[in-house]
Design a protein around this motif. Sequence first.
Motif, PDB file in Angstrom:
ATOM      1  N   GLU A  74       7.156  -5.878   0.439  1.00  0.00           N
ATOM      2  CA  GLU A  74       6.258  -6.932  -0.046  1.00  0.00           C
ATOM      3  C   GLU A  74       4.870  -6.810   0.585  1.00  0.00           C
ATOM      4  O   GLU A  74       3.851  -6.895  -0.090  1.00  0.00           O
ATOM      5  N   ARG A  75       4.844  -6.558   1.904  1.00  0.00           N
ATOM      6  CA  ARG A  75       3.539  -6.396   2.576  1.00  0.00           C
ATOM      7  C   ARG A  75       2.784  -5.187   2.048  1.00  0.00           C
ATOM      8  O   ARG A  75       1.570  -5.245   1.850  1.00  0.00           O
ATOM      9  N   GLN A  76       3.502  -4.079   1.815  1.00  0.00           N
ATOM     10  CA  GLN A  76       2.846  -2.884   1.290  1.00  0.00           C
ATOM     11  C   GLN A  76       2.310  -3.139  -0.112  1.00  0.00           C
ATOM     12  O   GLN A  76       1.216  -2.689  -0.458  1.00  0.00           O
ATOM     13  N   THR A  77       3.041  -3.883  -0.920  1.00  0.00           N
ATOM     14  CA  THR A  77       2.581  -4.217  -2.268  1.00  0.00           C
ATOM     15  C   THR A  77       1.312  -5.060  -2.213  1.00  0.00           C
ATOM     16  O   THR A  77       0.371  -4.835  -2.986  1.00  0.00           O
ATOM     17  N   ILE A  78       1.269  -6.012  -1.289  1.00  0.00           N
ATOM     18  CA  ILE A  78       0.076  -6.849  -1.135  1.00  0.00           C
ATOM     19  C   ILE A  78      -1.112  -5.997  -0.697  1.00  0.00           C
ATOM     20  O   ILE A  78      -2.224  -6.138  -1.216  1.00  0.00           O
ATOM     21  N   ARG A  79      -0.872  -5.071   0.259  1.00  0.00           N
ATOM     22  CA  ARG A  79      -1.967  -4.188   0.708  1.00  0.00           C
ATOM     23  C   ARG A  79      -2.460  -3.303  -0.417  1.00  0.00           C
ATOM     24  O   ARG A  79      -3.666  -3.105  -0.590  1.00  0.00           O
ATOM     25  N   ALA A  84      -6.605  -1.945  -4.438  1.00  0.00           N
ATOM     26  CA  ALA A  84      -6.979  -1.745  -5.838  1.00  0.00           C
ATOM     27  C   ALA A  84      -8.115  -2.686  -6.238  1.00  0.00           C
ATOM     28  O   ALA A  84      -9.052  -2.272  -6.925  1.00  0.00           O
ATOM     29  N   ARG A  85      -8.037  -3.963  -5.790  1.00  0.00           N
ATOM     30  CA  ARG A  85      -9.128  -4.907  -6.097  1.00  0.00           C
ATOM     31  C   ARG A  85     -10.434  -4.458  -5.457  1.00  0.00           C
ATOM     32  O   ARG A  85     -11.499  -4.531  -6.082  1.00  0.00           O
ATOM     33  N   ALA A  86     -10.376  -4.004  -4.211  1.00  0.00           N
ATOM     34  CA  ALA A  86     -11.596  -3.546  -3.531  1.00  0.00           C
ATOM     35  C   ALA A  86     -12.188  -2.338  -4.247  1.00  0.00           C
ATOM     36  O   ALA A  86     -13.408  -2.240  -4.412  1.00  0.00           O
TER      37      ALA A  86
END
Length: 154
Positions: A74-79, A84-86
């Motif tokens: 989950e943490r890796q997905t958030i990172r 991707a947004r950046a």
Amino acid sequence: MEDAMKRYIILAAALLATSAAQAQVYKCVEGGKTVITDRPCYADSAPTAVKPAAGGFNPEEAAAADRRTADLIERQTIRDAAKARAQEQLDARPARASEPDECDRLRAEHAEAARLAGEYRHPDNIARAQEKAKKAAQDSFFRCPPGKRVSAFD
């Protein structure tokens, strides 16, 4: 035939893994291949001795390990989503001129278009030159650092 052997091995492994099912296991050779079955191959076949797996299994430890793994995923997905947004934000920004030559070219293009707008007599030619000067000033604003920008009023 090799697929059938794999199925038998998987079946045998499943039978060995289940402790509730206490059945006899027979190991036979049919057509040069080893087959594990629950029925005797020959009338005088003896069952194969099956030993239980060594080591212990703790369901609480396994559940805790699964929770830690899910948390890491989950943490890796958030990172990854933040990266991707950046990157999207970086890609959306207008490109800056990396070479000073680009700013100089835009400055010269603006000056030439402004000069021609003053020399032309036909309204269409004047409007076209003014539009070219305006575009050069806009490109300069977005691509050049503040000290190298072309003013629209030059």
